[in-house]
Motif scaffolding. Structure first.
Motif, short mmCIF file in Angstrom:
data_model
loop_
_atom_site.label_atom_id
_atom_site.label_comp_id
_atom_site.label_asym_id
_atom_site.label_seq_id
_atom_site.Cartn_x
_atom_site.Cartn_y
_atom_site.Cartn_z
N THR A 193 0.86 -1.18 0.00
CA THR A 193 0.00 0.00 0.00
C THR A 193 0.90 1.23 0.00
O THR A 193 1.81 1.32 0.83
CB THR A 193 -0.91 0.01 1.25
OG1 THR A 193 -1.71 -1.16 1.23
CG2 THR A 193 -1.83 1.22 1.27
N GLY A 226 -5.74 3.22 -2.39
CA GLY A 226 -7.11 3.62 -2.07
C GLY A 226 -7.98 3.61 -3.31
O GLY A 226 -8.03 2.60 -4.03
N GLY A 256 -7.43 -3.18 2.37
CA GLY A 256 -6.21 -3.78 1.82
C GLY A 256 -6.18 -5.29 2.02
O GLY A 256 -5.77 -6.04 1.12
N ASN A 281 -10.18 -5.72 -6.32
CA ASN A 281 -11.03 -4.51 -6.22
C ASN A 281 -12.46 -4.88 -5.85
O ASN A 281 -13.10 -4.22 -5.03
CB ASN A 281 -11.04 -3.75 -7.55
CG ASN A 281 -9.74 -2.99 -7.79
OD1 ASN A 281 -9.04 -2.63 -6.84
ND2 ASN A 281 -9.41 -2.75 -9.05
#
Ligand code: ADP
Length: 306
Positions: A193, A226, A256, A281
């Motif tokens: 991330t 994000g 995440g 996603n």
């Protein structure tokens, strides 16, 4: 295909109105394990628990999710770690942890336990762990796990890693960098991330982050940002995969972790990395539309299915 996730599952207490707390179980790699298992991939969770009623309930929760608990050791007289979520008056969430004595901290520490675990893990195809898994382990245990991972990969196993940097779990940023770097050196799939990478390494932007991570021999590097497109570095190519808009974001806890689950489940089921990102996603979108890191099966029984 079999996946084993290593780490810590904790008791979670979250506010439900005046004087009331709801109790559930969560933990980064555990959240991922739950969604991988829901997608139909054989999933084991590897940790240590105590012999108290909460440990018993955790095992029951895992069995209810079809998670294989065969590698979980129980330590007499111990109980799992706990954290509470506090909603501050300005709408932020404040987390307090009581996890210093958690049995999961003994992962890979004892020789006999280690040998049993290694025998168990040799039978799986993919190991999944995070920076939090490393942070809670004793330095010597971490070394032993790293050595085992080298053998595991030499035998054809794949390793997926999310750096999940949590500063307060480490004695210093240098210690975290050294450990994360050593494990990325022994990883096939990095699920990072950008926010955490910037906190740990001070990267200015995504390009700098990708470039820095180019020093590892990763077959897949995934960078989550994000709502911004997910970046994928694979086979010497870089591509950006858009994140479908989620109109009603209720709670991004576990975004995440659930993305990683969608991605790994898809890869283990033979999908290409690009398609696996779309699966990640979708899984994360279902999770952030609802409260909590682990949403009920009734809301999204197969969150990773197309
Ligand atoms: P972490 O939870 O580790 O901080 P991110 O915030 O980068 O990770 O989110 C991980 C994934 O969750 C993203 O790649 C995306 O799929 C999904 N996600 C997170 N926030 C949003 C958002 N606001 N809208 C749509 N998807 C989101």
């Amino acid at each position: 295909m079999k996946l084993a996730a290593l780490g810590e599952v904790m008791v979670e207490l979250s506010p439900r109105g005046e004087g009331l707390l709801a109790q559930s179980f969560a933990g980064d790699t555990y959240n991922t394990a739950v969604y991988v298992a829901r997608s139909g991939v054989h999933t084991s969770y590897v940790t240590l628990l105590g012999d108290d009623p909460y440990s018993e309930q955790m095992l029951e929760a895992m069995r209810a999710e079809s998670i294989d608990t065969g590698a979980i050791e129980r330590l007499p007289g111990r109980c799992p770690g706990l954290y509470s979520i506090y909603n501050t008056p300005d709408g932020e969430r404040y987390f307090t942890y009581w996890r210093g004595e958690s049995p999961a901290r003994e992962l890979f520490a004892d020789q006999l336990q280690r040998e049993r675990l290694q025998n168990y893990l040799r039978e799986v195809d993919c190991l999944y762990l995070s920076g939090i898994t490393l942070a809670i382990m004793a330095p010597h245990a971490r070394e032993c796990l790293l050595t085992f991972i080298g053998e595991f990969r030499a035998g054809g196993g794949r390793v997926a890693f999310d750096s999940n940097y949590r500063p307060r779990l480490w004695t210093s940023v240098e210690e975290a960098r050294e450990a994360v770097s050593a494990f990325l050196q022994q990883s096939d799939i990095a699920l990072l991330t950008l926010e955490d990478e910037q906190l740990l390494w001070g990267d200015g932007d995504a390009d700098e982050c990708l470039q820095r991570n180019g020093r590892y021999r990763l077959s897949e590097l995934v960078l989550k940002r994000g709502a911004e497109p997910v970046l994928l570095q694979h086979d010497g190519e870089l591509c950006a995969i858009p994140v479908p808009e989620v109109r009603e974001v209720v709670d991004t806890t576990g975004a995440g972790d659930s993305f990683n689950a969608g991605y790994l489940a898809a890869r283990l089921q033979g999908e290409e990395p690009e398609a696996a990102i779309s699966a990640g996603n979708r899984c994360a979108a279902a999770v952030i539309r609802n409260r909590g890191a682990i949403i009920p099966r009734s809301i999204a029984p197969g969150v990773t299915s197309r």
